[in-house]
Scaffold this motif. Structure first.
Motif, PDB file in Angstrom:
ATOM      1  N   TRP A  65       0.813  -1.205   0.000  1.00 36.07           N
ATOM      2  CA  TRP A  65       0.000   0.000   0.000  1.00 36.07           C
ATOM      3  C   TRP A  65       0.854   1.265   0.000  1.00 36.07           C
ATOM      4  O   TRP A  65       0.525   2.254  -0.667  1.00 36.07           O
ATOM      5  N   ASP A  66       1.933   1.252   0.769  1.00 38.70           N
ATOM      6  CA  ASP A  66       2.779   2.439   0.844  1.00 38.70           C
ATOM      7  C   ASP A  66       3.412   2.755  -0.506  1.00 38.70           C
ATOM      8  O   ASP A  66       3.422   3.912  -0.950  1.00 38.70           O
ATOM      9  N   THR A 133      10.167   5.130  -3.868  1.00 39.45           N
ATOM     10  CA  THR A 133       9.788   3.809  -4.407  1.00 39.45           C
ATOM     11  C   THR A 133      11.046   3.147  -4.932  1.00 39.45           C
ATOM     12  O   THR A 133      11.669   2.350  -4.249  1.00 39.45           O
TER      13      THR A 133
END
Length: 313
Positions: A65-66, A133
């Motif tokens: 989710w992060d 990311t």
């Protein structure tokens, strides 16, 4: 009757109506500034690329989710920043064209200094979020941003018909941003997604240029129909649509349902493009090509998600 003489309830109603109108105008200005339709159209491929990366890597959506939020928010901010800077730079062109003359950069409701500041701020913040990311995702986002802002907006748009090719590259990297937030981009799936988006954007943009021929001509934008005419543009549309035909067969890992539907969509678009050689209603035909292209890419990328829904199974 002076407003001071009105009953307090009527005054309040007048103020409320004025506030609602101001809010509506602000929302309309922001929608135009961020090119909301274009922005949303680019968010879908980012999501599809991210989703497919999870699917092929066997990762669970719930466990990432992060990364998902960072990827979607970060990429959206980068793309929004690029679109806003495009509005800032193209204010002289937008003043001439009917479809863009109501943008806040033209009407002056938002100052050009504020617009440029917003564009830079959104871009920088988006890159920062994407760096949380993977570096590869941030690099692909930068490729898209640089291609759109520098290579397309500031260099080629007004000078060369090659501008459509360059602009298509910037849009085509969006699934790579989503994919590389999870996995390396050296995989057949994101590469084919890139090619599908790149090829699709050519006839899509050509159709828009045909529909807005007189506006682009008046603004001095070197679009293919303006420089080389409709006949050449029709041939180019046919060639690029034909190039889409083999691409779904490189995605056999998505299943036979996807292959069949994608192929039917490609054949349908090819038939529409062929019809262009026989019709005399160029504007009507260009509108059909545009509508087909929008539905084509939406269906295709949503379908990729649907056929891989067992990810949650």
């Amino acid at each position: 009757m002076k407003k001071d003489w009105l009953p307090s309830s009527q005054k309040d109603g007048t103020v409320l109506l004025a506030n609602e109108q101001n809010t509506s105008t602000l929302l309309s200005d922001l929608k135009a500034l961020f090119k909301a339709n274009v922005l949303l159209a680019n968010v879908l491929p980012v999501f599809t690329g991210y989703w497919l990366a999870l699917y092929f890597s066997g990762s669970a959506f719930s466990a990432n989710w992060d990364v998902f939020l960072l990827t979607m928010i970060g990429s959206t901010l980068v793309m929004a920043g690029a679109l806003v800077i495009n509005n800032w730079y193209d204010v002289d062109i937008d003043t001439v064209m009917d479809r863009t003359k109501n943008r806040p950069t033209v009407t002056g409701t938002i100052s050009l200094k504020v617009v440029l500041t917003l564009g830079i701020a959104f871009s920088v913040l988006g890159f920062i979020l994407l760096l949380f990311t993977t570096i590869e995702a941030a690099i692909w986002a930068f490729v898209g941003w640089f291609t759109y802002v520098i290579m397309y907006t500031m260099w080629s748009k007004r000078r060369y018909t090659l501008n459509t090719v360059i602009g298509s590259v910037s849009g085509a990297v969006s699934p790579l941003i989503g994919w590389t937030a999870i996995e390396s981009g050296f995989h057949i799936v994101p590469i084919i997604l890139f090619l599908i988006l790149f090829v699709f954007q050519m006839p899509h943009t050509f159709a828009i240029a045909m529909r807005k021929y007189h506006e682009y001509k008046a603004a001095g934008v070197a679009m293919l129909p303006v420089v080389h005419g409709f006949a050449m543009t029709k041939r180019q549309i046919f060639v690029y649509v034909a190039c889409l035909l083999p691409l779904p067969f490189y995605l056999t890992s998505l299943g036979i349902t996807f292959i069949v539907i994608a192929t039917v969509l490609n054949i349908g678009w090819l038939a529409v493009s062929i019809y262009g050689f026989f019709t005399k209603d160029d504007q009507g035909w260009a509108r059909v090509v545009f509508i087909y292209s929008v539905n084509y890419i939406t269906i295709l990328f949503v379908l990729m998600v649907i056929v891989t829904l067992p990810l949650f199974g």
